[in-house]
Write an enzyme that holds these catalytic residues in place. Structure first.
Site, PDB file in Angstrom:
ATOM      1  CB  THR A 210      -0.943   0.021   1.221  1.00 32.07           C
ATOM      2  OG1 THR A 210      -0.155  -0.126   2.415  1.00 32.07           O
ATOM      3  CG2 THR A 210      -1.943  -1.113   1.151  1.00 32.07           C
ATOM      4  CB  CYS A 211       4.110   2.178   1.500  1.00 32.41           C
ATOM      5  SG  CYS A 211       5.121   0.773   0.996  1.00 32.41           S
ATOM      6  CB  ALA A 212       4.882   1.273  -3.500  1.00 32.15           C
TER       7      ALA A 212
END
Length: 244
Positions: A210-212
Site C-alpha cells: 500500500t505504501c507504493a
C-alpha cells in the site's frame, strides 16, 4: 477488556459464589491487577481520568468504570475542545444550519465529490503495468473489465486494499502518487498444486504494497477466477499485514 466485564457479569449472574471465578479472569494470560494500570489515559500519564486517578489501580471490580472513562476521554469529552474548534471554523466557511437540508450521502457527495467512473481506457492511461504485464496482457484486460464492473462499495474496498485509503485524491486516479502499478505475481505453489501450473496460480491470492500503491496480480486462468480471488483478498485481507 470489555469482554472481561461482560464475562464477569455473566459469572456473577449465575451464582453468588462466582466472585473468585470472576477475579481470576485473564487478559492475554494476565490478571487485570498485574497490568499495573491506574486511572490515567493510556500513553498520557498526565491525563487523570478521575479525581486522584493516578493513585487508584485498576482491578476486575472497577474495570468497567475504567473502560468507560477511557472511551469518554478518547472519543467524547477528551476531544470536545478540538471538535468545537473544528465546528466553529467550519461554521465560518459554511453555516452548519444550511447543511441540515442535506442527507448524509448528499453531504458526502458535496464535500468529497461523486464516484469516478472507471472506464477501461481511462484506467489504462493512469496505471503502470510492469514486470511481466502490459496493457494488452489477457490478465490486465480481465482486471480492467472487473474494475469497470465494480459497485461504489467494491470500488472503495479495492482502493483501501491497494492504497490504504477508500478514496482517490482530488483529481482522481491521475493524481495518485505513487502511480498505481500492477505487476505479475508468480505462483509459489504454497496453496496447493504444482508450482507454475494454472491450478496453483488459481489458488494464489493477489497481494499489495500500500505504501507504493503496488498490486501483485497472479495470471489467473479465467476472469471469473480472478474476480473471486481478488474479492476474497479484498474482504478477508482488510487489516492484516504480511510480507509478500
Amino acid at each position: 477488556m470489555d469482554a472481561l466485564v461482560h464475562r464477569k457479569k455473566f459469572l456473577e449472574s449465575l451464582d453468588d459464589d462466582n466472585g473468585k471465578a470472576s477475579s481470576d479472569l485473564l487478559f492475554h494470560n494476565a490478571r487485570i491487577d498485574d497490568l499495573c494500570l491506574d486511572f490515567t489515559l493510556p500513553g498520557y500519564c498526565d491525563y487523570v481520568l478521575k479525581s486522584e486517578g493516578n493513585n487508584i489501580m485498576v482491578h476486575i471490580d472497577n474495570l468497567e468504570e475504567y473502560i468507560s472513562l477511557v472511551v469518554d476521554a478518547t472519543v467524547r469529552t477528551g476531544i470536545m475542545p478540538q471538535m468545537e474548534a473544528f465546528r466553529a471554523g467550519f461554521n465560518q466557511v459554511f453555516p452548519l444550519s444550511s447543511l441540515q437540508i442535506f442527507t448524509e450521502s448528499e453531504l458526502e457527495s458535496l464535500l468529497c465529490g461523486g464516484r469516478e467512473l472507471w472506464a477501461a481506457q481511462s484506467l489504462v492511461d493512469h496505471i503502470k503495468f510492469d514486470h511481466g504485464y502490459t496493457s494488452n496482457s489477457p490478465s490486465i484486460v480481465n482486471l480492467l473489465e472487473i474494475l469497470g464492473e465494480f459497485t461504489p462499495e467494491e470500488q472503495r474496498a479495492f482502493l483501501r486494499f491497494v492504497t490504504g485509503a477508500p478514496r482517490l485524491p482530488p483529481g482522481g486516479l491521475a493524481a495518485l502518487n505513487p502511480k498505481l502499478t500492477i505487476v505479475r505475481k508468480h505462483s509459489t505453489g504454497a496453496n496447493g498444486g504444482v508450482k507454475g501450473t494454472a491450478q496453483a496460480t488459481d489458488r494464489d491470492l493477489p497481494s499489495v504494497m500500500t505504501c507504493a500503491n503496488y498490486l501483485k496480480l497472479p495470471p489467473y486462468s479465467r476472469k471469473e477466477v480472478m474476480r473471486e480471488r481478488l474479492m476474497y483478498a479484498i474482504t478477508e485481507g482488510q487489516g492484516s499485514f504480511d510480507l509478500s
